[in-house]
Write a protein that holds these residues in place. Structure first.
Motif, PDB file in Angstrom:
ATOM      1  N   LEU A 184      23.963  79.526  66.023  1.00  0.00           N
ATOM      2  CA  LEU A 184      23.472  80.056  67.295  1.00  0.00           C
ATOM      3  C   LEU A 184      22.659  79.003  68.031  1.00  0.00           C
ATOM      4  O   LEU A 184      21.910  78.227  67.422  1.00  0.00           O
ATOM      5  CB  LEU A 184      22.596  81.289  67.049  1.00  0.00           C
ATOM      6  N   GLU A 204      20.580  81.940  72.183  1.00  0.00           N
ATOM      7  CA  GLU A 204      21.314  83.001  71.502  1.00  0.00           C
ATOM      8  C   GLU A 204      20.523  83.519  70.307  1.00  0.00           C
ATOM      9  O   GLU A 204      20.510  84.736  70.045  1.00  0.00           O
ATOM     10  CB  GLU A 204      22.675  82.488  71.042  1.00  0.00           C
ATOM     11  N   THR A 259      19.497  87.390  69.945  1.00  0.00           N
ATOM     12  CA  THR A 259      19.965  88.159  68.799  1.00  0.00           C
ATOM     13  C   THR A 259      18.803  88.636  67.940  1.00  0.00           C
ATOM     14  O   THR A 259      18.802  89.780  67.454  1.00  0.00           O
ATOM     15  CB  THR A 259      20.931  87.300  67.950  1.00  0.00           C
ATOM     16  N   HIS A 283      17.434  92.320  66.204  1.00  0.00           N
ATOM     17  CA  HIS A 283      17.166  92.440  64.768  1.00  0.00           C
ATOM     18  C   HIS A 283      15.693  92.743  64.514  1.00  0.00           C
ATOM     19  O   HIS A 283      15.363  93.426  63.538  1.00  0.00           O
ATOM     20  CB  HIS A 283      17.579  91.164  64.054  1.00  0.00           C
ATOM     21  N   ARG A 340      25.038  83.091  62.655  1.00  0.00           N
ATOM     22  CA  ARG A 340      25.615  84.175  63.454  1.00  0.00           C
ATOM     23  C   ARG A 340      25.742  85.449  62.610  1.00  0.00           C
ATOM     24  O   ARG A 340      26.138  85.383  61.442  1.00  0.00           O
ATOM     25  CB  ARG A 340      26.980  83.767  64.016  1.00  0.00           C
ATOM     26  N   SER A 396      25.606  96.263  68.350  1.00  0.00           N
ATOM     27  CA  SER A 396      24.496  95.490  68.907  1.00  0.00           C
ATOM     28  C   SER A 396      23.907  94.544  67.871  1.00  0.00           C
ATOM     29  O   SER A 396      23.481  93.431  68.209  1.00  0.00           O
ATOM     30  CB  SER A 396      23.412  96.429  69.441  1.00  0.00           C
ATOM     31  N   HIS A 412      25.667  91.311  67.864  1.00  0.00           N
ATOM     32  CA  HIS A 412      25.628  90.564  69.122  1.00  0.00           C
ATOM     33  C   HIS A 412      25.620  89.059  68.844  1.00  0.00           C
ATOM     34  O   HIS A 412      24.856  88.571  68.005  1.00  0.00           O
ATOM     35  CB  HIS A 412      24.379  90.971  69.899  1.00  0.00           C
ATOM     36  N   ASN A 413      26.489  88.329  69.537  1.00  0.00           N
ATOM     37  CA  ASN A 413      26.670  86.881  69.358  1.00  0.00           C
ATOM     38  C   ASN A 413      27.238  86.533  67.981  1.00  0.00           C
ATOM     39  O   ASN A 413      27.156  85.375  67.557  1.00  0.00           O
ATOM     40  CB  ASN A 413      25.355  86.118  69.561  1.00  0.00           C
TER      41      ASN A 413
END
Length: 531
Positions: free
Chosen positions: A236, A240, A244, A248, A263, A290, A293-294
């Motif tokens: 990432l 990003e 992310t 989390h 990731r 979600s 994500h990424n």
């Protein structure tokens, strides 16, 4: 006297400022918390009382009222303990008001006065930075919150340390950002015997963040291929990782002393509910799409998921975000993920093997894959058949490319895409390109355009399918270090739009003509890319 401290209440990934007002007035001894607080917040008065007793601080025999403003905003979570305790100490004259007005506090109190890690410190640090305040949080949460460089993050181990810091007796040093070391994966792509076409599709999917569907019998290597995907993806970027990690952090998954540049790879079970996949519950928490994500969302046994869950994936796949609507909350979460799905060709799994197929073949295959609706199937950029591997192939030596070599090509393709879309912040990879941006960078040459039009007509591609072929072709060109999209790139991209083998939805007539036109180009492309 009324003392005021500041904290946050969470609405999705947004941390909204909350004032904690504490008044100590004459009257019958009581301790009340008002302001639309849930059970966890209301119980804070007992934790605060016990923590103050541990510091040998006795509450006065007066009426104590704590108001959480704005009063019409729902408040939930145990992170209100610390701001309530500090506001109370300030109302008792033990902490100067001007000191607590310059900071935002959050943390759960143990009965002995220690601060316990809470979720959401990262988005809280962003809110503190925007308001021009520092953040005081538990020591265990300091490493993640310190990634917000625009604000000072004080990570305190206990309420006593916060008291000494705010009164100037023993100032605490700002926390340093922590990063979790990326674990080296032991799963290598060279472990997979055969399945060269599936490996090629996996490389294309990773390079352009394309969605991929694998169909094959049990034991053919679908899950094995998907498990090797994290080793192919680049780490990432800082932006990003921050985006992310905010999700989390809200879910309480940052428990390793910092944020990770790896990731996400989420693989929910087929029995997962809609709230678990999409998000929801009483407080509209983020779901698996979600949390991925990424990163990657791997859904094994794809047709076994409830139909309602599968259909709700359609909007997040297109928009990259999901709206979780509940009676008391409407929350929007980012959900820009790469969907990797795996499915058997039928319920028994052996549709292509006459000796092992069930008595309902081939109708069982059409019924089983028919659980995936046409609009959802149309959103997959790559559809790959994963045939069973012969026993003789399992004894052959490993001569395929290792993950490190494939990851280098993927990283190079991602760098080309980053340079190409540098002036378009909404577009990061080829899968994000649309409209004029897609036409500008993914329009093929004359021969490629003619082949694409022929394939679209013969196979009856939808407008979405037409554009997805262009995006995949652009990614294939990036992997080949080609400036433009050529006929061979279109041919290979179109070959992955063909329906999976076995009984499926009917195809337009004369589709074999277009398939024959694409096949020589696809074979030439595969031979050029082989090591």
């Amino acid at each position: 006297m009324v003392a005021v401290t500041y904290t946050v209440a969470f609405h999705g990934v947004e941390a909204r400022p909350v004032e904690v007002q504490c008044a100590v007035a004459p009257g019958l001894p009581s301790f009340q918390i008002v302001g639309l607080a849930n059970k966890a917040v209301s119980e804070a008065r007992e934790r605060v009382r016990a923590a103050l007793d541990a510091l040998s601080i006795a509450l006065p025999s007066k009426r104590i009222t704590v108001n959480l403003s704005p009063a019409d905003m729902p408040k939930e979570g145990s992170h209100f303990d610390l701001p309530i305790a500090v506001a109370l100490l300030s109302a008792l004259g033990m902490i100067p008001q001007e000191e607590i007005g310059a900071c935002l506090l959050m943390g759960e109190l143990a009965l002995g006065g220690d601060l316990v890690q809470v979720a959401g410190c990262l988005p809280a640090a962003l809110t503190a930075a925007s308001d021009g305040r520092s953040l005081i949080c538990p020591k265990a949460s300091g490493a993640e919150a310190a990634w917000v460089e625009a604000t000072a993050v004080i990570a305190a181990p206990s309420l006593a340390a916060v008291l000494h810091h705010l009164t100037g007796q023993n100032l605490l040093e700002p926390a340093q950002p922590g990063e979790v070391t990326i674990r080296q994966s032991t799963k290598d792509l060279s472990d997979v015997k055969g399945q060269e076409r599936a490996k090629r599709a996996l490389e294309i999917a990773a390079a352009g963040r394309h969605h991929m569907l694998m169909v094959g019998p049990p034991g053919s290597g679908k899950s094995m291929l998907a498990a090797r995907l994290p080793g192919l993806l680049p780490p990432l970027s800082p932006a990003e990782a921050l985006e992310t990690s905010m999700i989390h952090s809200l879910a309480g998954l940052l428990d390793e002393g910092g944020i990770s540049r790896e990731r996400p790879f989420r693989e929910p079970h087929s029995t997962a509910s809609m709230a678990a996949i999409i998000g929801g519950g009483r407080s509209a928490k983020p779901g698996e799409i979600s949390l991925a994500h990424n990163g990657v969302l791997f859904m094994d046994e794809f047709p076994e998921f409830p139909r309602q869950v599968l259909e709700t994936l359609r909007q997040p796949i297109e928009t990259g975000e999901v709206m979780v609507a509940r009676a008391n909350a409407h929350v929007k979460y980012p959900s820009c993920f790469m969907l990797i799905a795996a499915a058997n060709p039928c319920r028994c799994g052996y549709l292509s093997d006459p000796a092992r197929a069930c008595a309902r073949a081939p109708e069982c295959g059409a019924d089983y894959l028919g659980r995936i609706s046409g609009p959802l199937l149309d959103r997959f950029d790559l559809r790959v058949d994963v045939p069973p591997v012969a026993y003789s192939d399992l004894e052959l030596p490993c001569d395929s490319e290792p993950s490190a070599d494939v990851a280098q090509r993927i990283a190079a393709a991602r760098r080309r895409q980053a340079e190409r879309y540098a002036e378009s912040p909404q577009c990061v990879v080829d899968a994000d390109a649309e409209g004029s941006l897609l036409q500008k960078h993914a329009t093929p040459d004359a021969e490629g355009q003619a082949l694409l039009l022929e394939i679209a007509e013969q196979f009856g591609l939808t407008a979405r399918g037409y554009h997805r072929v262009m995006r995949v072709a652009r990614t294939i060109a990036d992997l080949a270090d080609s400036q433009g999209v050529e006929r061979a790139h279109i041919a290979e991209a179109a070959s992955f739009r063909l329906p999976p083998a076995g009984p499926s939805r009917s195809q337009p007539r004369n589709s074999r003509k277009a398939a024959a036109a694409a096949q020589p180009e696809k074979m030439a492309m595969a031979s050029d890319s082989s090591p």
